[in-house]
Design an enzyme around this catalytic site. Structure first.
Site, PDB file in Angstrom:
ATOM      1  N   TYR A 128       0.817  -1.215   0.000  1.00 52.72           N
ATOM      2  CA  TYR A 128       0.000   0.000   0.000  1.00 52.72           C
ATOM      3  C   TYR A 128       0.848   1.260   0.000  1.00 52.72           C
ATOM      4  CZ  TYR A 128      -4.332  -2.462   0.148  1.00 52.72           C
ATOM      5  OH  TYR A 128      -5.400  -3.252  -0.205  1.00 52.72           O
ATOM      6  N   LYS A 180       3.510 -14.564   3.910  1.00 57.05           N
ATOM      7  CA  LYS A 180       3.827 -15.302   2.685  1.00 57.05           C
ATOM      8  C   LYS A 180       5.351 -15.367   2.586  1.00 57.05           C
ATOM      9  CE  LYS A 180       2.676 -17.251  -1.256  1.00 57.05           C
ATOM     10  NZ  LYS A 180       1.933 -18.512  -1.355  1.00 57.05           N
ATOM     11  N   ASP A 214      -2.272 -18.092   1.726  1.00 59.74           N
ATOM     12  CA  ASP A 214      -3.180 -18.855   0.854  1.00 59.74           C
ATOM     13  C   ASP A 214      -3.847 -19.996   1.638  1.00 59.74           C
ATOM     14  OD1 ASP A 214      -0.509 -19.519   0.918  1.00 59.74           O
ATOM     15  OD2 ASP A 214      -0.399 -20.319  -1.102  1.00 59.74           O
ATOM     16  N   ASP A 238      -6.346  -6.723   4.124  1.00 56.18           N
ATOM     17  CA  ASP A 238      -7.442  -6.130   3.365  1.00 56.18           C
ATOM     18  C   ASP A 238      -8.283  -7.234   2.722  1.00 56.18           C
ATOM     19  OD1 ASP A 238      -8.988  -4.160   2.315  1.00 56.18           O
ATOM     20  OD2 ASP A 238      -7.602  -3.589   0.716  1.00 56.18           O
TER      21      ASP A 238
END
Ligand code: NAI
Length: 343
Positions: A128, A180, A214, A238
């Protein structure tokens, strides 16, 4: 209600699209419980552009700096080009490092009963930061689009610690760090590395888990009850918080708070919903639940509890629900029912 009872200055931004409709509904309910906010109404988003040719007028920033507290309707952000997201700008301007997004089942009979989890989303960094540019390829000036994100050790620590502190104070058992780090080994690896250190400090008080984003998304759909508090980076937070909103009836039920050291901005997770704007059918509950968080933030749990009970009563009875929840009620119908249900 008396003017004397309005002792806490707070900025009110109606916002764009359905913003003014749901803000009006929420203010009616806050007034009905005699909430202590003395509102300073300010503009932002397209409403700011239309009125003073500025999506974030100086006056609005100064108001939030003065009050340190705001309730904000959704703001439209142009997709692709145009001005930078005002939501992102506000978070950066006031250092609103923690985006707190609770998900709780209120609507009975859905696919998922008894969900009660909270997502803490890092709010200032990651992708972001939106440091983006094009690299030309041959004749194409936009042949490659490049975006860089960043995470700082200090900010990783601050948000994870905030989530653990929340867990301690609210009798939550487990904090799950979502990352991740198998692919984005530095960007989210640092988040995980610092998160593990913070978790160590809470050993024996709060349990700690870690999940790759994931796999976490799949687990949230298969068995959401295993999650209690989730803390994650900006983009993942988000996306996952929209997913969890979907578990409990959709975006119309999802509130959020943006918390910093010197200011706090409360809002719905959803956007300005241009497809239903002006039709009087928007669900005001997400913003109302954000206002409930705001009441708790200023220590008025009594008023927050009254509104929470009214919401539960009206939604459980099923007679008055907006279309997104399968009913036919208008925003005004629901507002009236909620006011009547206040005890
Ligand atoms: P959106 O959240 O506005 O709408 C997605 C879908 O959910 C639409 O079908 C809409 O009708 C429905 N929906 C959303 N809120 C609802 C409510 N309270 N009651 C009933 N239905 C509701 O997302 P979208 O369409 O992607 O974005 C529209 C604009 O909002 C964009 O300019 C976007 O940048 C902005 N946005 C602003 C946010 C904020 O101010 N915090 C957050 C998300 C998007």
């Amino acid at each position: 209600m008396t003017a004397d009872s309005k002792t806490i200055p707070a900025t009110l931004i109606a916002g764009d699209g359905i913003g003014p409709e749901i803000v009006e509904s929420v203010i009616e309910i806050l007034d009905a419980v005699d909430a202590p906010f003395a509102w300073d109404r300010q503009l932002a988003g397209m409403a700011g552009v239309d009125a003073v040719n500025d999506p974030l007028p100086k006056q609005t920033i100064e108001s939030i700096r003065r009050t340190g507290l705001a309730l904000k309707g959704p703001l439209t952000t142009p997709v692709g080009g145009g001005f930078k997201s005002i939501n992102v700008t506000l978070r950066q301007e006031f250092g609103l490092f923690a985006n707190v997004r609770p998900t709780k089942t209120i609507v009975p009979g859905g696919k998922f009963e008894d969900i009660d989890l909270v997502i803490f989303r890092e709010n200032l960094e990651g992708y972001y930061a939106a440091m983006e540019h094009y690299i030309p390829v041959g004749e194409d000036p936009k042949g490659i689009a490049l975006s860089s994100g960043f995470t700082s050790r200090a900010e990783c620590r601050r948000i994870v610690k905030y989530a653990f502190e929340y867990a301690v104070q609210n009798n939550r058992k487990t904090v799950t760090i979502v990352h991740k780090a198998n692919i984005l080994k530095l960007l989210t690896g640092l988040f995980l590395e610092e998160g593990r250190k913070v978790a160590e400090e809470y050993k024996g008080r709060v349990e700690f888990n870690e999940r790759i984003v994931d796999a976490c998304a799949m687990q949230l759909v298969i068995n959401p009850w295993q999650f209690d508090v989730i803390v994650t980076t900006n983009l993942f937070g988000d996306i996952l918080s929209d997913l969890t909103a979907g578990l409990v009836g959709g975006l119309g039920m999802a509130p959020g708070a943006n918390i910093g050291e010197k200011a706090a901005v409360f809002e719905a997770v959803h956007g300005s919903a241009p497809d239903i704007a002006g039709k009087g059918i928007a669900n005001p509950l997400a913003l109302l639940l954000a206002a409930v968080m705001m009441l708790r933030h200023v220590g008025r749990n009594d008023m927050a509890d009254r509104i929470d009970s009214a919401i539960a009563k009206v939604i459980t009875s099923g007679a008055v629900r907006t279309r997104d929840l399968g009913g036919t009620a208008s925003t005004k119908d629901l507002t009236a029912a909620l006011k009547q249900a206040l005890v």
